[in-house]
Design a protein around this motif. Structure first.
Motif, short mmCIF file in Angstrom:
data_model
loop_
_atom_site.label_atom_id
_atom_site.label_comp_id
_atom_site.label_asym_id
_atom_site.label_seq_id
_atom_site.Cartn_x
_atom_site.Cartn_y
_atom_site.Cartn_z
N UNK A 1 0.82 -1.21 0.00
CA UNK A 1 0.00 0.00 0.00
C UNK A 1 0.86 1.26 0.00
N UNK A 2 0.37 2.29 -0.68
CA UNK A 2 1.09 3.55 -0.77
C UNK A 2 0.34 4.62 0.02
N UNK A 3 0.95 5.20 1.04
CA UNK A 3 0.27 6.20 1.86
C UNK A 3 0.03 7.50 1.10
N UNK A 4 -0.94 8.27 1.57
CA UNK A 4 -1.21 9.58 1.01
C UNK A 4 -0.19 10.57 1.55
N UNK A 5 0.58 11.18 0.66
CA UNK A 5 1.56 12.16 1.08
C UNK A 5 0.88 13.51 1.35
N UNK A 6 1.47 14.35 2.20
CA UNK A 6 0.87 15.66 2.47
C UNK A 6 0.58 16.46 1.22
N UNK A 7 1.51 16.41 0.25
CA UNK A 7 1.31 17.15 -1.00
C UNK A 7 0.12 16.63 -1.78
N UNK A 8 -0.09 15.33 -1.73
CA UNK A 8 -1.25 14.73 -2.42
C UNK A 8 -2.54 15.17 -1.75
N UNK A 9 -2.51 15.22 -0.42
CA UNK A 9 -3.68 15.70 0.34
C UNK A 9 -4.02 17.13 -0.07
N UNK A 10 -2.99 17.97 -0.20
CA UNK A 10 -3.21 19.36 -0.60
C UNK A 10 -3.82 19.42 -2.01
N UNK A 11 -3.29 18.64 -2.93
CA UNK A 11 -3.79 18.65 -4.30
C UNK A 11 -5.27 18.29 -4.35
N UNK A 12 -5.64 17.20 -3.71
CA UNK A 12 -7.01 16.70 -3.82
C UNK A 12 -8.01 17.53 -3.03
N UNK A 13 -7.54 18.24 -1.99
CA UNK A 13 -8.45 19.01 -1.15
C UNK A 13 -8.51 20.49 -1.51
N UNK A 14 -7.51 21.01 -2.25
CA UNK A 14 -7.49 22.45 -2.50
C UNK A 14 -7.39 22.83 -3.98
N UNK A 15 -6.86 21.97 -4.83
CA UNK A 15 -6.71 22.33 -6.24
C UNK A 15 -7.57 21.49 -7.19
N UNK A 16 -8.07 20.37 -6.72
CA UNK A 16 -8.84 19.49 -7.60
C UNK A 16 -10.34 19.74 -7.44
N UNK A 17 -11.02 19.87 -8.58
CA UNK A 17 -12.46 20.07 -8.55
C UNK A 17 -13.17 18.72 -8.40
N UNK A 18 -14.48 18.79 -8.19
CA UNK A 18 -15.27 17.56 -8.07
C UNK A 18 -15.24 16.74 -9.37
N UNK A 19 -14.94 17.43 -10.48
CA UNK A 19 -14.88 16.73 -11.77
C UNK A 19 -13.48 16.16 -12.05
N UNK A 20 -12.55 16.37 -11.13
CA UNK A 20 -11.21 15.82 -11.30
C UNK A 20 -10.25 16.73 -12.04
N UNK A 21 -10.67 17.94 -12.38
CA UNK A 21 -9.79 18.91 -13.02
C UNK A 21 -8.91 19.58 -11.96
N UNK A 22 -7.69 19.92 -12.33
CA UNK A 22 -6.76 20.55 -11.40
C UNK A 22 -6.64 22.03 -11.71
N UNK A 23 -7.03 22.84 -10.75
CA UNK A 23 -6.90 24.29 -10.90
C UNK A 23 -5.43 24.68 -10.90
N UNK A 24 -5.09 25.68 -11.70
CA UNK A 24 -3.70 26.13 -11.77
C UNK A 24 -3.32 26.91 -10.52
N UNK A 25 -4.27 27.68 -9.97
CA UNK A 25 -4.01 28.50 -8.79
C UNK A 25 -5.32 28.73 -8.06
N UNK A 26 -5.29 29.63 -7.07
CA UNK A 26 -6.50 29.97 -6.34
C UNK A 26 -7.26 31.13 -6.97
N UNK A 27 -6.85 31.56 -8.15
CA UNK A 27 -7.51 32.68 -8.82
C UNK A 27 -8.99 32.38 -9.02
#
Length: 360
Positions: A35-61
């Motif tokens: 098993x591969x643990x969730x890294x802090x950076x991955x947590x940040x990506x999925x909770x702050x930059x990824x939309x419900x549709x799975x798209x990744x926002x470039x920034x917080x703009x």
């Protein structure tokens, strides 16, 4: 006393929640034995930059922009992590959101509008990720999509037999310049394995790297295919140089001068900056870049410089928000904003260090 106990309770709750995320992904993994643990950076990506549709926002703009660069880097990470379920979701994002009618990727989606221009480097990265995913999980759709993109690169994105920076579908125009950092030998090798390129065609691409002149050990920024001329910038963009050095090393091009300079500079300064003046090799900016450190790590690992990679990793992690109580835990922030690139590359580097057992 109350405040201290309260703080400890919150930290414990976050750890439990992160553990729950980890357990869920472990349970879904196709390889439960490792098993591969969730890294802090991955947590940040999925909770702050990824939309419900799975798209990744470039920034917080407020105006959301989504890049094929982010998609490709995330797919690259998921392959390295061996996460089939998350990769499958991104495969659907690729198909539903980024692929244009002619099978190249839109380099940018803004206000729900797809650009009709692609970026070679991103298309190659996605092809390589799809091929690795097909090898891992034997899903024919991955290879078929990789082959469709590769065929379109050959048909639309070449100038006089050389892959170039982009194809503009709206203008039906192909760039006649190739940025050297875009020439990825591993991805070009996949074009051969897909029977889109012959070995000779692949060799023509790599020749641009192999014949490139140097200034103080550093590579040109680009090559004008039409004029048959290389071009240097007066500033060393470390992202471009490190990608080029990494790719050149894959093509068996000597890059020891760059590695020596990196090690010496880091040892003397304790850090690396984002840009340097080519003439003096002095910093031209005052900022450090987590993505620069990430590329140094990947390049150092390729050069079997694991101790140097580990030292750079420790400096990179100093730029990350490591306090679970902070709002953007796991992120690499620039004051109140961030950029997907500066989070995805460090995440890839950290995963590779784990895969190589350089860190635990």
């Amino acid at each position: 006393m109350y405040t201290r106990i309260h703080r400890m309770a919150i930290v414990l709750l976050i750890v439990i929640l992160l553990g729950g995320c980890t357990w869920k992904q472990q349970k879904e993994s196709s390889d439960p034995a490792s098993p591969q643990p969730v890294l802090p950076g991955e947590y940040f990506m999925t909770h702050h930059l990824m939309t419900d549709q799975g798209l990744i926002r470039t920034s917080f703009a407020e105006q959301h922009i989504y890049l094929s660069e982010s998609l490709g880097l995330w797919m690259d990470y998921l392959v390295r992590k061996k996460d089939p379920n998350s990769f499958e979701k991104q495969f659907h994002v690729l198909q539903d959101q980024f692929l244009l009618d002619h099978h190249l990727l839109s380099w940018q989606i803004e206000s729900d509008q797809k650009s009709q221009v692609n970026a070679l480097v991103d298309d190659l990265r996605v092809i390589a990720a799809l091929q690795k995913a097909d090898h891992l999980w034997q899903k024919p759709a991955y290879q078929k999509t990789a082959k469709d993109i590769a065929q379109s690169l050959k048909d639309k994105n070449m100038y006089k037999g050389i892959l170039s920076d982009y194809y503009d579908a709206a203008a039906n125009r192909t760039s006649h310049t190739i940025t050297l950092s875009y020439i990825d030998p591993a991805a070009i090798k996949e074009l051969v394995s897909l029977h889109i390129f012959t070995k000779q065609m692949a060799s023509h691409q790599l020749a641009i790297l192999k014949h490139a002149p140097r200034q103080k050990g550093f590579f040109p920024k680009s090559y004008d295919i039409k004029k048959k001329a290389y071009s240097f910038d007066q500033e060393i963009n470390m992202i471009d140089q490190l990608y080029t050095a990494f790719h050149a090393d894959l093509a068996n091009v000597h890059t020891s001068a760059i590695m020596k300079w990196l090690k010496t500079t880091f040892k003397e300064e304790g850090k690396l900056y984002g840009r340097y003046k080519l003439g003096t090799l002095k910093p031209s900016v005052t900022y450090e870049s987590p993505s620069v450190y990430a590329l140094v790590i990947l390049y150092a690992l390729k050069q079997n410089e694991s101790e140097f990679a580990k030292d750079v990793y420790e400096r990179m992690k100093e730029l990350q928000i490591k306090d679970p109580l902070k709002p953007y835990y796991g992120g690499y922030m620039n004051e109140k904003d961030t950029h997907s690139f500066d989070n995805l590359l460090p995440l890839i580097a950290e995963r590779e260090l784990l895969n190589e057992s350089v860190i635990q």
